[in-house]
Every structure is written in structure tokens, then in C-alpha cells.
Design an enzyme around this catalytic site. Structure first.
Site, PDB file in Angstrom:
ATOM      1  NE  ARG A  50      -2.862   0.481   3.386  1.00  0.00           N
ATOM      2  CZ  ARG A  50      -2.108   0.621   4.492  1.00  0.00           C
ATOM      3  NH1 ARG A  50      -1.308   1.656   4.626  1.00  0.00           N
ATOM      4  NH2 ARG A  50      -2.170  -0.273   5.461  1.00  0.00           N
ATOM      5  CE1 TYR A 102     -15.867  11.402 -16.714  1.00  0.00           C
ATOM      6  CE2 TYR A 102     -15.571  11.387 -14.347  1.00  0.00           C
ATOM      7  CZ  TYR A 102     -15.833  10.716 -15.523  1.00  0.00           C
ATOM      8  OH  TYR A 102     -16.045   9.368 -15.493  1.00  0.00           O
ATOM      9  CG  ASP A 174      -9.128  16.117 -15.194  1.00  0.00           C
ATOM     10  OD1 ASP A 174      -8.387  15.491 -15.980  1.00  0.00           O
ATOM     11  OD2 ASP A 174     -10.231  15.679 -14.796  1.00  0.00           O
ATOM     12  CE  LYS A 199     -11.900   7.981 -18.673  1.00  0.00           C
ATOM     13  NZ  LYS A 199     -12.216   9.233 -18.013  1.00  0.00           N
TER      14      LYS A 199
HETATM   15  C1  LIG Z   1     -12.757   9.674 -16.745  1.00  0.00           C
HETATM   16  C2  LIG Z   1     -12.416  11.000 -16.214  1.00  0.00           C
HETATM   17  C3  LIG Z   1     -12.250  11.223 -14.835  1.00  0.00           C
HETATM   18  C4  LIG Z   1     -12.452  10.129 -13.805  1.00  0.00           C
HETATM   19  O1  LIG Z   1     -11.504   9.121 -13.934  1.00  0.00           O
HETATM   20  P1  LIG Z   1     -11.790   7.572 -13.562  1.00  0.00           P
HETATM   21  O2  LIG Z   1     -10.502   6.907 -13.932  1.00  0.00           O
HETATM   22  O3  LIG Z   1     -12.956   7.140 -14.384  1.00  0.00           O
HETATM   23  O4  LIG Z   1     -12.076   7.543 -12.099  1.00  0.00           O
HETATM   24  C5  LIG Z   1     -11.895  12.494 -14.422  1.00  0.00           C
HETATM   25  N1  LIG Z   1     -11.727  13.501 -15.302  1.00  0.00           N
HETATM   26  C6  LIG Z   1     -11.888  13.327 -16.628  1.00  0.00           C
HETATM   27  C7  LIG Z   1     -11.688  14.482 -17.551  1.00  0.00           C
HETATM   28  C8  LIG Z   1     -12.243  12.080 -17.133  1.00  0.00           C
HETATM   29  O5  LIG Z   1     -12.421  11.929 -18.458  1.00  0.00           O
END
Ligand SMILES: *Cc1c(COP(=O)(O)O)cnc(C)c1O
Length: 383
Positions: A50, A102, A174, A199
Site C-alpha cells: 500500500r 467531468y 485535470d 483514458k
Molecule cells: C474519466 C475522467 C475522470 C475520472 O476518472 P476515472 O478513472 O474514471 O475515475 C476524471 N476527469 C476526466 C476528464 C475524465 O475523463
């Protein structure tokens, strides 16, 4: 030498060394929870997975390298990474966030953290004066997402960072949609970069993971303390898959951008299409900012249909054969989605339409297939 590497070289080598025990060029999957100590406290840097695991550690260093950061921390999902950032705050603190955020990020802020006494303001940051209006002595964090989803608005990271610095407020960005190949927020003054690694970084639609990257040792200490204390870490197998994915990040994003540009330009000329949202167009309202802070415009495109018919857009997303109807984005395969009835279905119609998510809006995550096949697929579906 390693300090001056260009992006593609860093994607492949950044922060990585051959395995110390065997010389393996690929970081092994250290599928272990614990590490044997010679005597109490006499260990090789790893005590419990962890806290730190060698495969995750290698990925954290690699991610730091490609974001031009020093410290990386990986989590079980993008939202777990965001959860860590908000846990750096205290009750009474305030956050200013972009308004077209998001959906999962919005849910995390509103339904989880508001009840712990943290206050969130959601403003359009296209005009940064909206941020200054909301800043007060309780403001501790500004949260930026750019390009935004699904409307592809672009926020000027440098301009926001100047406001943040002037007010002694942290700035987190982000960077999921842009990837560090196109945009490195730390270089533009951000304090923390967040990714849904799920992604583009993973890139192969086979992992859910999140990450934070920063330059400041004090911020990093806080992140690692929360990562270890809350425990939302990712496993070694997933870390390995992402290490492998990142080795081709630059090649993939180049192709996402090329395919995205060709499809955006094809859509603009299609008789059934009304508007196309893609920051590469000179007519995009934030094109100048996109050009300044991004190396390319990406493969995310949204468009609407003349007549704005929900049925017509549902027909298109059902008819395509190569584009897959699915949530998520950033993988090698092209995806198509209908925000009004999928990702944004929980937002009241009136509210979502204010931000541009109308009934006929279709969102594409353009993959790295042969673009002629992708265009033909859309053409067949849009007759
Ligand atoms: C998918 C996404 C998230 C969340 O991420 P997860 O891996 O699904 O928890 C946050 N911000 C953006 C822009 C995203 O496309």
C-alpha cells in the site's frame, strides 16, 4: 542526458531503469504485498505494497518524467486521485472549479465533500475574472479541466495560475483530455496535475487508474501521506499495463490528432451537421489559447445536427460499425457517445442545454484506426 530527453524518449525511458535484480528491460510485475526484512527496519526501500510497490513506483517516476514533474502518485482510479487532492483541505475551505466539469468530479465534490464542510463554487473560467470574483480568504484550491467535456472549451492555464499565485491558492489541472504530449500544466504554473490514467495514458481500454504529479516536496509529502493513509492505490498488474501503454503515448496521440483533424474537417462540410466543437478550428472561441498552450488539438470532437433531433442522433450512434457506442475515451479504438442520454443524463435538460449539451450532440473519441475507414463509417451512418 536523461534530464534533457525529448517527449518520446521520456515516454520510453523517463524515470525507468532495468530491473536491479535481473536486468529485465521491462519493469517486472511485483505481485507481492510485503517484503522480507533482514532485521527490523533493514529493508530495500519497500515494506508494504500500500505504501510502495516497485512496479507502481516505476510508473509513478515515469509519469512524473513525462509531465515535467518530480513526484508522481498513482491511485485506483482518476476519482481516487481527485479524492486525495480534496483531502488535503480542511472544513471551511473553499474550492473554485470549472463549471462544465467531468460528471464524476462534480458528483465527488458535491455529494461527498460538501458534507465535510468544504464549499465548491462552479464558474465558467473562459473569462478568468469569474475566478477573481469568487476568491476570498477561505479559497484554498482552484480546479481546472481543459479541454472540457464534451464542449471542448479551453481554459488559459497560465492566466489562472497567475490568479492562484497572487492569492496564495493551489492550482490543480485535470490533464486527462490533453495528455502531457499536448500540454504540461506544471510548466504553465499549476501545482498539481491530475489524470484519469484510464483514458489516453493507459490508452488500451483495459485499466482504470488515476494519478497526481507535482513539483513541490511539501505537496508531494501530503499526497503520499494521504495515498498511504486512505489506501486507494492501484495494483502492480495495472501499473505494468500502463507502463507499457505509455511507451507509445506520443505515437498514439500524434495519430489521434491527425485523425481528429481530418474527421473534424469532414464533419464541418457534412450537410446534416450543424456545429462542430474542436479546438483546432480558427473559429473556435478559445482557439488562440489552445494554440498557445497545446502542441496539438487532440482527437476529441463533439458535433450537433441540423434540426437538433434526438432520434436522428440516436440513429447515428446505433448505425456506426467501427465506432463503438460506449462511455470513456482515449483508447486506440474509436468511440461514439450521446452525452444528453449517457454521460450527462443526470443533469436537468434545461441546465445541460445552457452549457451546450443539446439533444443532438454527439461526442467522438477518435481512435488510431485508418481514418478513411472511420470517415466511411460515419458517412454510412449519417445518410
Ligand atoms: C474519466 C475522467 C475522470 C475520472 O476518472 P476515472 O478513472 O474514471 O475515475 C476524471 N476527469 C476526466 C476528464 C475524465 O475523463
Amino acid at each position: 542526458m536523461k534530464d534533457n530527453m525529448r517527449f518520446g524518449t521520456k515516454a520510453i525511458h523517463g524515470g525507468l531503469e532495468p530491473d536491479a535484480a535481473t536486468g529485465a528491460i521491462m519493469t517486472p510485475i511485483y505481485q507481492t504485498s510485503t517484503y522480507v526484512q533482514e532485521s527490523v527496519g533493514d529493508h530495500k526501500g519497500y515494506e508494504y505494497s500500500r505504501t510502495l510497490n516497485p512496479t507502481r513506483h516505476a510508473l509513478e517516476k515515469n509519469l512524473a518524467a513525462i509531465e515535467n514533474g518530480i513526484f508522481g502518485a498513482c491511485f485506483g482510479s482518476g476519482l481516487a486521485a481527485m479524492d486525495c487532492v480534496i483531502k488535503m483541505l480542511n472544513p471551511g475551505d473553499e474550492v473554485i472549479s470549472t463549471n462544465d466539469l467531468y460528471g464524476g468530479s462534480f458528483r465527488l465534490f458535491k455529494t461527498i465533500f460538501e458534507k465535510y464542510g468544504i464549499k465548491f463554487h462552479f464558474v465558467s473560467m473562459i473569462d478568468t475574472s469569474a475566478i477573481e470574483e469568487k476568491i476570498n480568504s477561505n479559497t484554498k484550491l482552484i480546479w481546472v479541466e481543459t479541454p472540457t467535456n464534451p464542449m471542448m472549451n479551453i481554459i488559459d492555464i497560465k492566466a489562472v495560475s497567475q490568479i492562484a499565485k497572487g492569492n496564495n491558492v493551489l492550482l490543480a489541472v485535470d490533464n486527462t483530455f490533453a495528455t502531457p504530449y499536448l500540454q504540461t500544466p506544471l510548466d504553465l504554473g499549476a501545482d498539481i496535475v491530475m489524470h484519469s490514467v484510464t483514458k489516453y495514458l493507459g490508452g488500451h481500454s483495459d485499466v482504470v487508474m488515476g494519478a497526481l504529479i507535482c513539483n513541490d516536496e511539501k505537496i508531494a509529502e501530503e499526497i503520499y501521506r494521504i495515498q498511504n493513509s486512505s489506501g486507494a492505490v492501484c495494483g502492480p498488474q495495472d501499473s505494468f499495463l500502463v507502463l507499457r501503454g505509455i511507451k507509445t503515448l506520443h505515437l498514439r496521440v500524434q495519430r489521434h490528432c491527425e485523425n481528429g483533424e481530418k474527421i473534424a474537417k469532414w464533419l464541418v462540410n457534412h450537410p446534416k451537421v450543424d456545429k462542430v466543437y474542436w479546438p483546432g478550428f480558427e473559429s473556435h472561441p478559445n482557439h488562440a489559447v489552445a494554440k498557445k498552450q497545446m502542441k496539438g488539438f487532440g482527437g476529441m470532437i463533439s458535433f450537433t445536427l441540423k434540426g437538433n433531433s434526438l432520434e436522428a442522433s440516436h440513429e447515428i450512434v446505433a448505425k456506426v460499425k467501427i465506432f463503438c457506442l460506449a462511455e470513456s475515451l482515449g483508447g486506440v479504438e474509436s468511440l461514439i457517445g450521446h452525452p444528453a442520454t449517457m454521460t450527462h443524463a443526470s443533469i436537468p435538460k434545461e441546465e445541460r442545454e445552457k452549457s451546450g449539451v443539446v439533444d443532438s450532440l454527439i461526442r467522438l473519441s477518435v481512435g488510431v484506426e485508418d481514418v478513411e475507414d472511420l470517415i466511411q463509417d460515419l458517412d454510412n451512418a449519417m445518410v
